[in-house]
Design a protein around this motif. Sequence first.
Motif, PDB file in Angstrom:
ATOM      1  N   ARG A 122      41.472 -27.483  -1.309  1.00  0.00           N
ATOM      2  CA  ARG A 122      40.633 -26.981  -2.315  1.00  0.00           C
ATOM      3  C   ARG A 122      41.476 -26.016  -3.197  1.00  0.00           C
ATOM      4  O   ARG A 122      41.846 -25.011  -2.546  1.00  0.00           O
ATOM      5  N   TYR A 123      41.843 -26.208  -4.479  1.00  0.00           N
ATOM      6  CA  TYR A 123      42.741 -25.291  -4.968  1.00  0.00           C
ATOM      7  C   TYR A 123      42.177 -24.522  -6.402  1.00  0.00           C
ATOM      8  O   TYR A 123      42.908 -23.919  -6.913  1.00  0.00           O
ATOM      9  N   GLY A 124      41.146 -25.267  -6.761  1.00  0.00           N
ATOM     10  CA  GLY A 124      40.488 -24.457  -7.837  1.00  0.00           C
ATOM     11  C   GLY A 124      39.044 -25.242  -8.077  1.00  0.00           C
ATOM     12  O   GLY A 124      38.644 -26.002  -7.332  1.00  0.00           O
ATOM     13  N   PHE A 125      38.649 -25.043  -9.041  1.00  0.00           N
ATOM     14  CA  PHE A 125      37.032 -25.564  -9.725  1.00  0.00           C
ATOM     15  C   PHE A 125      37.383 -25.879 -11.057  1.00  0.00           C
ATOM     16  O   PHE A 125      38.315 -25.399 -11.997  1.00  0.00           O
ATOM     17  N   THR A 126      36.568 -27.017 -11.600  1.00  0.00           N
ATOM     18  CA  THR A 126      36.401 -27.246 -12.961  1.00  0.00           C
ATOM     19  C   THR A 126      35.076 -26.938 -13.689  1.00  0.00           C
ATOM     20  O   THR A 126      34.151 -26.652 -12.590  1.00  0.00           O
ATOM     21  N   SER A 127      35.011 -26.872 -14.903  1.00  0.00           N
ATOM     22  CA  SER A 127      33.613 -26.940 -15.506  1.00  0.00           C
ATOM     23  C   SER A 127      32.705 -27.650 -15.064  1.00  0.00           C
ATOM     24  O   SER A 127      31.340 -27.487 -15.206  1.00  0.00           O
ATOM     25  N   GLN A 128      33.113 -28.917 -14.692  1.00  0.00           N
ATOM     26  CA  GLN A 128      32.033 -29.815 -14.334  1.00  0.00           C
ATOM     27  C   GLN A 128      31.743 -29.729 -12.952  1.00  0.00           C
ATOM     28  O   GLN A 128      30.638 -30.386 -12.729  1.00  0.00           O
ATOM     29  N   GLU A 129      32.205 -29.287 -12.128  1.00  0.00           N
ATOM     30  CA  GLU A 129      31.847 -29.333 -10.633  1.00  0.00           C
ATOM     31  C   GLU A 129      31.255 -27.700 -10.292  1.00  0.00           C
ATOM     32  O   GLU A 129      30.859 -27.737  -9.187  1.00  0.00           O
ATOM     33  N   ILE A 130      31.315 -26.939 -10.931  1.00  0.00           N
ATOM     34  CA  ILE A 130      30.929 -25.678 -10.489  1.00  0.00           C
ATOM     35  C   ILE A 130      29.394 -25.595 -10.559  1.00  0.00           C
ATOM     36  O   ILE A 130      28.563 -26.260 -11.341  1.00  0.00           O
ATOM     37  N   VAL A 131      28.732 -24.610  -9.589  1.00  0.00           N
ATOM     38  CA  VAL A 131      27.545 -24.630  -9.566  1.00  0.00           C
ATOM     39  C   VAL A 131      27.193 -23.283 -10.146  1.00  0.00           C
ATOM     40  O   VAL A 131      27.711 -22.261 -10.149  1.00  0.00           O
ATOM     41  N   ARG A 132      26.116 -23.433 -11.408  1.00  0.00           N
ATOM     42  CA  ARG A 132      25.886 -22.398 -12.146  1.00  0.00           C
ATOM     43  C   ARG A 132      24.355 -21.885 -11.939  1.00  0.00           C
ATOM     44  O   ARG A 132      23.350 -22.461 -11.261  1.00  0.00           O
ATOM     45  N   GLY A 133      24.075 -20.586 -12.244  1.00  0.00           N
ATOM     46  CA  GLY A 133      22.826 -20.076 -12.154  1.00  0.00           C
ATOM     47  C   GLY A 133      22.084 -20.663 -13.641  1.00  0.00           C
ATOM     48  O   GLY A 133      22.531 -21.173 -14.344  1.00  0.00           O
ATOM     49  N   SER A 134      20.776 -20.185 -13.357  1.00  0.00           N
ATOM     50  CA  SER A 134      19.765 -20.554 -14.488  1.00  0.00           C
ATOM     51  C   SER A 134      20.283 -20.117 -15.798  1.00  0.00           C
ATOM     52  O   SER A 134      19.882 -20.793 -16.864  1.00  0.00           O
TER      53      SER A 134
END
Length: 192
Positions: A122-134
């Motif tokens: 795992r080298y990073g995150f994208t805006s589509q896979e990130i877990v977000r808060g409410s």
Amino acid sequence: MRLIFITLLALALATAVGLGSTYMTATRGTDLGTLTIGAWTARPKSGTSEVDPYSRASIARSGELPVGTGDGIAFTATTDDKKKPLDGRCDVVVSGVTPAARFWTLTLFDRKGHLVANSLQRYGFTSQEIVRGSDGGFEIRVAARSRAGNWLPTGGIERYALMLRLYDTPVGVATRTQRDAPMPAISTVNCP
């Protein structure tokens, strides 16, 4: 004879200073045309024909292709918001929101610009896979040991850099403040 010696000495000194300053700017970069918001720094003109010669030399030396000005912008961070260098042995939290963008990526690199090897690959995150808060915000833990939620492994390296690339965004040359572009906060929370 003395005049020739002084002239040769002056030329040698000027050559040494010129080559030394060129090497320093090509390897460490300059602050010409940089955009700094918190711990994040970008060079909006690096993907254009208006790039300054020092940035052009740095790009040629590294071989990295910059994000084109019509495509987006790339921000890097090598310190947290309190100017403490990012240390792979510490727990660092990247939290908040990003500026408006159709898509973004957050990637971890070593100080030479290479991806950091780790067992998860795992080298990073994208805006589509990130877990977000409410509230739409997110929190990413950058640490050597496994953490719950959005965890980015450092492999325990001593120093690293984070790169946040924003694609199809209004952020660019005219951006000046945190109000124009709300960047995620970077904080060191636990360091052995």
